[in-house]
Scaffold this active site. Structure first.
Site, mmCIF file in Angstrom:
data_model
loop_
_atom_site.group_PDB
_atom_site.id
_atom_site.type_symbol
_atom_site.label_atom_id
_atom_site.label_comp_id
_atom_site.label_asym_id
_atom_site.label_seq_id
_atom_site.Cartn_x
_atom_site.Cartn_y
_atom_site.Cartn_z
ATOM 1 N N LYS A 42 47.293 33.767 34.362
ATOM 2 C CA LYS A 42 47.928 34.488 33.258
ATOM 3 C C LYS A 42 48.110 33.611 32.023
ATOM 4 O O LYS A 42 48.238 34.133 30.911
ATOM 5 C CB LYS A 42 49.275 35.090 33.700
ATOM 6 C CG LYS A 42 49.195 36.019 34.903
ATOM 7 C CD LYS A 42 48.093 37.051 34.764
ATOM 8 C CE LYS A 42 48.034 38.041 35.909
ATOM 9 N NZ LYS A 42 47.879 37.446 37.262
ATOM 10 N N TYR A 254 50.006 45.008 49.672
ATOM 11 C CA TYR A 254 50.272 44.003 48.638
ATOM 12 C C TYR A 254 51.429 43.086 49.051
ATOM 13 O O TYR A 254 52.519 43.561 49.406
ATOM 14 C CB TYR A 254 50.631 44.701 47.315
ATOM 15 C CG TYR A 254 51.019 43.735 46.216
ATOM 16 C CD1 TYR A 254 50.053 43.056 45.487
ATOM 17 C CD2 TYR A 254 52.360 43.491 45.923
ATOM 18 C CE1 TYR A 254 50.395 42.163 44.491
ATOM 19 C CE2 TYR A 254 52.719 42.594 44.921
ATOM 20 C CZ TYR A 254 51.741 41.934 44.209
ATOM 21 O OH TYR A 254 52.094 41.037 43.234
ATOM 22 N N TYR A 280 47.693 36.281 46.499
ATOM 23 C CA TYR A 280 46.423 36.434 45.783
ATOM 24 C C TYR A 280 45.337 35.465 46.299
ATOM 25 O O TYR A 280 44.364 35.889 46.923
ATOM 26 C CB TYR A 280 46.629 36.203 44.277
ATOM 27 C CG TYR A 280 47.558 37.187 43.624
ATOM 28 C CD1 TYR A 280 47.070 38.374 43.069
ATOM 29 C CD2 TYR A 280 48.924 36.949 43.551
ATOM 30 C CE1 TYR A 280 47.914 39.287 42.456
ATOM 31 C CE2 TYR A 280 49.781 37.861 42.941
ATOM 32 C CZ TYR A 280 49.274 39.017 42.392
ATOM 33 O OH TYR A 280 50.106 39.914 41.801
#
Ligand SMILES: *Cc1c(COP(=O)(O)O)cnc(C)c1O
Length: 325
Positions: A42, A254, A280
């Site tokens: 990010k 998730y 992730y």
């Protein structure tokens, strides 16, 4: 320039993991070490997004995500660096008694937290924006995961950085494996591969279930790549068929650590001294390892694992990570 302290993340081989897996040669791109907060992909998006926030005179940055959002901690770090306020809409009913991982970082970095129940994808951002405007603030709203045209463009630019590093290392890559969630990373890398003429296959490992348009939906990925291309007047068009998203590594959903992620994290940690994350990069590496066993890569190929960061969340998963299967 707005002076976000981004380092060009290293590119290096994984010399013990490669023979351990058998085939092929594996390299890693270290976006876990971007130099802002505790790092992550990010940072690249924020470099582009906050330049726009600055240019438009905003005094507050607003975004949202899960309680252990890496995007949120990096946004809080970027806002601190620029000396502007940061408001985060987090997907939890209330703050946990013991803040840890990214949530602890959000607080240390001075962000103001809003707890939004089960809304972990920034659903409450419009309401938050409205109330900040009513208070006389000038908010800059970053969508979930920073996945819009500008955030996507940042990942296309990252391929230019990669191409330079490959030249310096006298190396080539045949395939890139990356975790995919809100889509900007995979869409941007695909655009960058086209722009910089790097003929590598791109495989996105979905970490979150498919829920219509958005996220890792192939149509959404194409739209993001096209919007980013339009932004710079690049005329290549993308279609849904241009994207390879694997959805068979979602396990129990998730953020739920399964045996495959636990094994991938332990293998890479003990073979390479390299830390992956539970949500992730651990899932993406589990996917890469499974693809190796399915002979998705030829023996003489080089696979690049794009490490997107996320390691602060390790601390929120201590018990699950150390539990024996
Ligand atoms: C956000 C994130 C991703 C996925 O990137 P998207 O652009 O949202 O698809 C992958 N890994 C980590 C650690 C992330 O924080």
């Amino acid at each position: 320039r707005h002076g976000l302290p981004r380092c060009p993340p290293a590119l290096h081989p994984l010399p013990r993991l490669s023979p351990h897996l058998g085939v092929p040669t594996v390299w890693v791109k270290r976006d876990d070490q971007t130099g802002l907060g505790l790092g992550g992909n990010k940072t690249r998006k924020l470099e582009f997004l906050l330049a726009e926030a600055r240019a438009t005179g905003c005094d507050t940055v607003v975004t949202g995500g899960a309680l252990q959002s890496n995007h949120c901690h990096q946004t809080a770090a970027a806002a601190a660096r620029l000396g502007i306020a940061c408001h985060l809409a987090l997907g939890a009913a209330k703050p946990p008694a013991q803040p840890t991982g990214n949530l602890l970082l959000d607080q240390l970095l001075g962000a103001e937290l809003h707890f939004c129940g089960d809304q972990r994808k920034g659903e409450s951002l419009p309401a938050l924006e409205k109330s900040l405007r009513a208070q006389g603030r000038k908010p800059y709203v970053i969508p979930y995961g920073g996945s819009n045209a500008l955030g996507t463009l940042a990942l296309a630019a990252a391929v230019g950085e990669l191409v330079g590093q490959l030249q310096t290392a006298n190396a080539t890559v045949d395939a890139i494996v990356v975790a995919s969630s809100s889509g900007g990373t995979q869409a941007g890398l695909a655009l960058g591969l086209a722009m910089f003429g790097l003929p590598a296959r791109l495989v996105g490992i979905a970490v979150d279930k498919h829920s219509g348009y958005g996220g890792t939906d192939e149509g959404w990925l194409a739209d993001l790549a096209n919007a980013a291309a339009d932004h710079i007047g690049y005329d290549r068009r993308f279609e849904a068929e241009d994207f390879d998203v694997r959805r068979n590594y979602l396990g129990a959903g998730y953020g739920v650590l399964g045996e495959a992620e636990r094994r991938a994290i332990a293998t890479v940690a003990t073979q390479e001294g390299l830390l992956l994350d539970p949500v992730y990069s651990g899932r993406a590496m589990a996917g890469l390892m499974d693809l190796v066993t399915r002979r998705a890569f030829a023996r003489d190929e080089t696979v690049l694992f794009w490490h997107t960061g996320g390691t602060p969340a390790l601390f929120a998963y201590g018990d699950a990570l150390l539990a024996s299967p």
